[in-house]
Design an enzyme around this catalytic site. Structure first.
Site, short mmCIF file in Angstrom:
data_model
loop_
_atom_site.label_atom_id
_atom_site.label_comp_id
_atom_site.label_asym_id
_atom_site.label_seq_id
_atom_site.Cartn_x
_atom_site.Cartn_y
_atom_site.Cartn_z
N GLU A 35 0.81 -1.21 0.00
CA GLU A 35 0.00 0.00 0.00
C GLU A 35 0.85 1.27 0.00
O GLU A 35 0.44 2.29 -0.56
CB GLU A 35 -0.93 0.01 1.22
CG GLU A 35 -1.96 -1.11 1.25
CD GLU A 35 -3.13 -0.87 0.31
OE1 GLU A 35 -3.54 0.29 0.17
OE2 GLU A 35 -3.62 -1.84 -0.28
N ASP A 45 -8.04 6.09 -8.36
CA ASP A 45 -8.64 4.76 -8.57
C ASP A 45 -10.16 4.82 -8.49
O ASP A 45 -10.82 3.77 -8.40
CB ASP A 45 -8.10 3.76 -7.54
CG ASP A 45 -8.46 4.12 -6.10
OD1 ASP A 45 -8.99 5.24 -5.88
OD2 ASP A 45 -8.20 3.30 -5.20
N THR A 105 -7.60 8.25 -0.47
CA THR A 105 -7.18 7.03 0.21
C THR A 105 -6.26 7.46 1.34
O THR A 105 -5.35 8.27 1.13
CB THR A 105 -6.43 6.09 -0.75
OG1 THR A 105 -7.33 5.66 -1.77
CG2 THR A 105 -5.90 4.87 -0.02
#
Length: 271
Positions: free
Chosen positions: A56, A74, A79
């Site tokens: 990640e 995305d 995020t």
């Protein structure tokens, strides 16, 4: 009734009662399984967090990721944090709601209306321009870090470990489940964790049903790769191919160290 009988005074009654009370139950297969180390063992959980962080965040230092936040294009909005909470998928909203529950008036509470509105989209409406700065500021608060830990465990870690144990897979299998649920969530869409698992079950039986663990985990990873390739943002499958599959090929079902793997071309090692 036995305790009362003993108090009422017969040595003939009291003696067998004492003997019965001190007799330890014989160990069973169930107690042995319960005592087995799982991914929820603190040392194994630390390894899991490092491996996920390698994929990640390209780093083993997962604790440095509480403050992480960016839009990685995305389709999920921002995020952020130790597990990639997303403004577009609801888990970031759940996190900020929980944080506000345990610490009213925190620096992120004012964004709750905006987070509710952008849920399900990649929009930043109502979040820009200061949300990322305030997220980093919140990450300095121990309560926010605890809130991230809490939501990681509630939504991702505990469900995947519990399902892994129910399926009879060991530490590696539980980690494979965890990494899948982190990326894909556990919703109703075809690429969600539950449907990846369902696809795997159509190809192989888990140990809980008498199947071979390695064969089943290979089937699960095959299904996971299929799911990843359905989305351009997840189409690089190296976190499976050059990490999880490597551990599985080596027969390291207990995820014992040392561990060596690659993700997105970067090499990692845990001694």
């Amino acid at each position: 009734m036995l305790a009362i009988g003993a108090l009422l005074g017969s040595a003939l009654i009291a003696a067998p009662v004492a003997a019965h009370a001190t007799t330890a139950p014989a160990p069973t297969a169930e107690t042995a399984v319960a005592a087995a180390v799982g991914l929820d063992d603190p040392a194994k959980k630390e390894i899991a967090m490092k491996i996920v962080s390698s994929a990640e965040n390209s780093s083993l230092d997962w604790k440095a990721q509480y403050k992480y936040i960016e839009d990685i294009d995305d389709g999920r909005g921002y995020t952020a944090g130790i597990i990639g909470f997303c403004s577009g998928t609801g888990d970031m909203l759940d996190l900020v709601e929980y944080y506000t529950q345990i610490k009213p008036g925190n620096v992120l509470a004012k964004y709750l209306p905006a987070l509710r509105k952008v849920d399900g989209s990649d929009s930043h409406a109502g979040l820009d321009p200061n949300f990322t700065k305030d997220w980093a500021k919140a990450a300095q608060d121990a309560d926010f870090r605890k809130a991230q830990d809490h939501e990681r465990d509630r939504v991702y870690f505990n469900p995947s470990v519990n399902q892994g144990k129910a399926d009879g897979v060991g530490v590696l299998g539980q980690f494979i489940y965890y990494d899948a649920i982190v990326m894909h969530g556990d919703g109703g869409d075809s690429t969600s964790f539950r449907n990846i698992r369902k696809r795997a079950l159509s190809k192989a039986k888990p140990p809980s049903q008498g199947g071979n663990e390695t064969a089943y985990l290979n089937a699960f990873l095959d299904a996971r790769v299929w799911a990843m390739k359905q989305e351009e943002a997840h189409s690089d499958t190296s976190r499976v191919d050059t990490a999880q599959r490597v551990f599985l090929k080596k027969g390291n079902l207990n995820l014992n160290t040392p561990l060596d793997w690659k993700v997105y071309g970067d090499s990692f090692h845990i001694g």
